[in-house]
Design a protein around this motif. Structure first.
Motif, mmCIF file in Angstrom:
data_model
loop_
_atom_site.group_PDB
_atom_site.id
_atom_site.type_symbol
_atom_site.label_atom_id
_atom_site.label_comp_id
_atom_site.label_asym_id
_atom_site.label_seq_id
_atom_site.Cartn_x
_atom_site.Cartn_y
_atom_site.Cartn_z
ATOM 1 N N TYR A 46 -73.163 46.781 -7.637
ATOM 2 C CA TYR A 46 -71.786 47.163 -7.941
ATOM 3 C C TYR A 46 -71.689 47.838 -9.308
ATOM 4 O O TYR A 46 -71.084 48.910 -9.444
ATOM 5 N N PHE A 47 -72.286 47.221 -10.324
ATOM 6 C CA PHE A 47 -72.155 47.785 -11.665
ATOM 7 C C PHE A 47 -72.929 49.090 -11.809
ATOM 8 O O PHE A 47 -72.522 49.978 -12.568
ATOM 9 N N ARG A 48 -74.031 49.253 -11.075
ATOM 10 C CA ARG A 48 -74.725 50.540 -11.119
ATOM 11 C C ARG A 48 -73.871 51.622 -10.451
ATOM 12 O O ARG A 48 -73.811 52.757 -10.929
ATOM 13 N N LEU A 49 -73.190 51.265 -9.350
ATOM 14 C CA LEU A 49 -72.320 52.227 -8.688
ATOM 15 C C LEU A 49 -71.175 52.642 -9.601
ATOM 16 O O LEU A 49 -70.854 53.833 -9.721
ATOM 17 N N MET A 50 -70.553 51.668 -10.267
ATOM 18 C CA MET A 50 -69.450 51.991 -11.175
ATOM 19 C C MET A 50 -69.939 52.877 -12.331
ATOM 20 O O MET A 50 -69.269 53.836 -12.729
ATOM 21 N N SER A 51 -71.105 52.555 -12.862
ATOM 22 C CA SER A 51 -71.670 53.346 -13.950
ATOM 23 C C SER A 51 -71.963 54.773 -13.495
ATOM 24 O O SER A 51 -71.686 55.746 -14.215
ATOM 25 N N SER A 52 -72.504 54.911 -12.282
ATOM 26 C CA SER A 52 -72.819 56.239 -11.749
ATOM 27 C C SER A 52 -71.564 57.069 -11.561
ATOM 28 O O SER A 52 -71.538 58.273 -11.856
ATOM 29 N N MET A 53 -70.506 56.443 -11.069
ATOM 30 C CA MET A 53 -69.238 57.153 -10.884
ATOM 31 C C MET A 53 -68.681 57.635 -12.221
ATOM 32 O O MET A 53 -68.151 58.739 -12.325
ATOM 33 N N ARG A 54 -68.825 56.811 -13.252
ATOM 34 C CA ARG A 54 -68.341 57.221 -14.577
ATOM 35 C C ARG A 54 -69.143 58.395 -15.119
ATOM 36 O O ARG A 54 -68.591 59.316 -15.727
ATOM 37 N N VAL A 55 -70.461 58.357 -14.900
ATOM 38 C CA VAL A 55 -71.307 59.458 -15.369
ATOM 39 C C VAL A 55 -70.863 60.781 -14.736
ATOM 40 O O VAL A 55 -70.830 61.824 -15.403
ATOM 41 N N LEU A 56 -70.497 60.738 -13.450
ATOM 42 C CA LEU A 56 -70.063 61.953 -12.749
ATOM 43 C C LEU A 56 -68.573 62.214 -12.905
ATOM 44 O O LEU A 56 -68.033 63.127 -12.281
ATOM 45 N N ARG A 57 -67.906 61.430 -13.762
ATOM 46 C CA ARG A 57 -66.488 61.603 -14.069
ATOM 47 C C ARG A 57 -65.601 61.506 -12.846
ATOM 48 O O ARG A 57 -64.623 62.247 -12.684
ATOM 49 N N MET A 58 -65.970 60.586 -11.974
ATOM 50 C CA MET A 58 -65.135 60.293 -10.816
ATOM 51 C C MET A 58 -64.064 59.276 -11.215
ATOM 52 O O MET A 58 -64.299 58.419 -12.068
ATOM 53 N N GLU A 59 -62.920 59.372 -10.564
ATOM 54 C CA GLU A 59 -61.833 58.426 -10.811
ATOM 55 C C GLU A 59 -62.080 57.171 -9.982
ATOM 56 O O GLU A 59 -62.148 57.238 -8.749
ATOM 57 N N ILE A 60 -62.216 56.030 -10.635
ATOM 58 C CA ILE A 60 -62.492 54.782 -9.931
ATOM 59 C C ILE A 60 -61.171 54.167 -9.473
ATOM 60 O O ILE A 60 -60.323 53.830 -10.303
ATOM 61 N N PRO A 61 -60.970 54.016 -8.160
ATOM 62 C CA PRO A 61 -59.712 53.438 -7.658
ATOM 63 C C PRO A 61 -59.514 52.011 -8.163
ATOM 64 O O PRO A 61 -60.486 51.267 -8.374
ATOM 65 N N MET A 62 -58.265 51.614 -8.318
ATOM 66 C CA MET A 62 -57.947 50.285 -8.805
ATOM 67 C C MET A 62 -58.456 49.194 -7.871
ATOM 68 O O MET A 62 -58.791 48.098 -8.302
ATOM 69 N N ASN A 63 -58.522 49.498 -6.568
ATOM 70 C CA ASN A 63 -58.960 48.473 -5.609
ATOM 71 C C ASN A 63 -60.474 48.406 -5.453
ATOM 72 O O ASN A 63 -60.985 47.611 -4.663
ATOM 73 N N PHE A 64 -61.222 49.219 -6.206
ATOM 74 C CA PHE A 64 -62.677 49.222 -6.104
ATOM 75 C C PHE A 64 -63.282 48.044 -6.868
ATOM 76 O O PHE A 64 -64.097 48.220 -7.772
ATOM 77 N N THR A 65 -62.909 46.863 -6.501
ATOM 78 C CA THR A 65 -63.503 45.669 -7.098
ATOM 79 C C THR A 65 -64.780 45.327 -6.355
ATOM 80 O O THR A 65 -65.024 45.813 -5.242
ATOM 81 N N MET A 66 -65.575 44.464 -6.939
ATOM 82 C CA MET A 66 -66.809 44.040 -6.282
ATOM 83 C C MET A 66 -66.486 43.316 -4.975
ATOM 84 O O MET A 66 -67.166 43.503 -3.962
ATOM 85 N N GLU A 67 -65.408 42.514 -4.988
ATOM 86 C CA GLU A 67 -65.020 41.765 -3.799
ATOM 87 C C GLU A 67 -64.565 42.710 -2.678
ATOM 88 O O GLU A 67 -64.867 42.484 -1.494
ATOM 89 N N TYR A 68 -63.884 43.794 -3.062
ATOM 90 C CA TYR A 68 -63.414 44.759 -2.056
ATOM 91 C C TYR A 68 -64.590 45.467 -1.390
ATOM 92 O O TYR A 68 -64.646 45.579 -0.152
ATOM 93 N N LEU A 69 -65.535 45.937 -2.183
ATOM 94 C CA LEU A 69 -66.677 46.647 -1.607
ATOM 95 C C LEU A 69 -67.546 45.703 -0.775
ATOM 96 O O LEU A 69 -68.085 46.091 0.271
ATOM 97 N N GLU A 70 -67.677 44.459 -1.207
ATOM 98 C CA GLU A 70 -68.409 43.470 -0.414
ATOM 99 C C GLU A 70 -67.733 43.283 0.943
ATOM 100 O O GLU A 70 -68.390 43.258 1.994
ATOM 101 N N GLU A 71 -66.416 43.168 0.923
ATOM 102 C CA GLU A 71 -65.654 42.993 2.163
ATOM 103 C C GLU A 71 -65.838 44.182 3.097
ATOM 104 O O GLU A 71 -66.003 44.023 4.312
ATOM 105 N N GLN A 72 -65.824 45.400 2.538
ATOM 106 C CA GLN A 72 -65.963 46.600 3.357
ATOM 107 C C GLN A 72 -67.346 46.691 4.000
ATOM 108 O O GLN A 72 -67.481 47.069 5.164
ATOM 109 N N ILE A 73 -68.382 46.351 3.243
ATOM 110 C CA ILE A 73 -69.741 46.386 3.790
ATOM 111 C C ILE A 73 -69.913 45.333 4.876
ATOM 112 O O ILE A 73 -70.431 45.610 5.969
#
Length: 279
Positions: A46-73
């Motif tokens: 999760y934290f590597r994904l968030m870091s990668s998104m920041r490097v590429l200057r992507m906007e991280i949605p408010m609901n992109f929590t670790m629990e949300y992505l776990e639930e989706q997978i």
């Protein structure tokens, strides 16, 4: 079935027409292993994904929590009946619009999964031969350390390996040092010293790399360091092995005429499985 922005849809859903991941490689991804409804090393992914998104200057949605992505997978692997053991990949891409300059930095995501045969890690191939891939080189920069969808070096290297009867290839950076393999990180045992290249050399900041570094440091009389590996060092090595989240640890048995042992690899696989059984 796939998970597209939180909705389970058929795999033939048309999402490519203006997709920036498809058109420009404007995306990052994480590949995870799911065992018994648990995502291994979820926090690290999760934290590597968030870091990668920041490097590429992507906007991280408010609901992109670790629990949300776990639930989706987990919702997808449940739908696909792959709960015992599966491989899932989440790709986050910048939304449609623009050419090289995006019209906005909002994102969408896509998750797909496939069942795996084994829950625990094991040595999949007893004979595993590699060689250097020298057609193209990895640059020593931050982008090389994250998982973007720009993987042309890995693709052309895989074709080269297949054409030459190799199981994998060692990738070099622009200083001609060994940094990783086509599908993971590289470790070299030289005497009682275990070496892996530092991320600053251009290698992927691997999740399994982190686990193996931690486990290896607990082994008595083993020095664990992050140092540059020259191609000339390979002939002097006692052992070489590859790490990634799906395979765990894969020993390399042959590089050119050099044959390697796998004693440390086997020991690390045992320790890795012991750790997984406690998760």
């Amino acid at each position: 079935m796939i998970n597209w922005n939180g909705t389970i849809v058929s795999e033939d859903a048309n999402i490519l027409a203006q997709n920036r991941a498809f058109l420009f490689g404007d995306a990052v991804f994480e590949t995870v292993k799911v065992i018994n409804r648990k995502i291994l090393f979820l926090e690290d992914h999760y934290f590597r994904l968030m870091s990668s998104m920041r490097v590429l200057r992507m906007e991280i949605p408010m609901n992109f929590t670790m629990e949300y992505l776990e639930e989706q997978i987990l919702s997808l692997v449940t739908k696909n009946k792959e709960l015992d053991s599966s491989r899932a990949r989440i790709t986050v891409y910048r939304n449609d619009g623009g050419y090289y300059l995006p019209q906005n930095n909002t994102v969408s995501f896509l998750i797909h999964s496939i069942a795996l045969e084994n829950k625990l890690y094991s040595i999949e191939k007893t004979n595993y031969e590699v060689d250097l891939y020298k057609d193209f080189y990895i640059t020593k920069q931050l982008l090389s350390s994250i998982k973007t969808t720009n993987k042309i070096i890995n693709i052309t290297g895989s074709i080269f390996a297949n054409e030459n009867g190799l199981d994998n290839c060692l990738l070099l950076n622009d200083s001609k040092n060994v940094v990783e393999v086509l599908q993971g990180n590289i470790f070299m045992l030289l005497g009682n010293k275990l070496i892996t290249p530092p991320v600053s050399e251009g290698c992927l900041n691997g999740i399994m790399r982190k686990q193996i570094l931690s486990l290896a440091k607990k082994i008595e009389n083993l020095e664990v360091v992050e140092e540059i590996i020259s191609p000339f060092d390979l002939q002097k090595a006692d052992e070489l092995f590859i790490t990634n989240v799906i395979k765990g640890v894969q020993p390399i048995t042959q590089y050119r005429k050099k044959i390697f042992t796998n004693l440390l690899s086997v020991q690390l696989i045992e320790k890795l499985n012991e750790m997984i059984n406690t998760i």
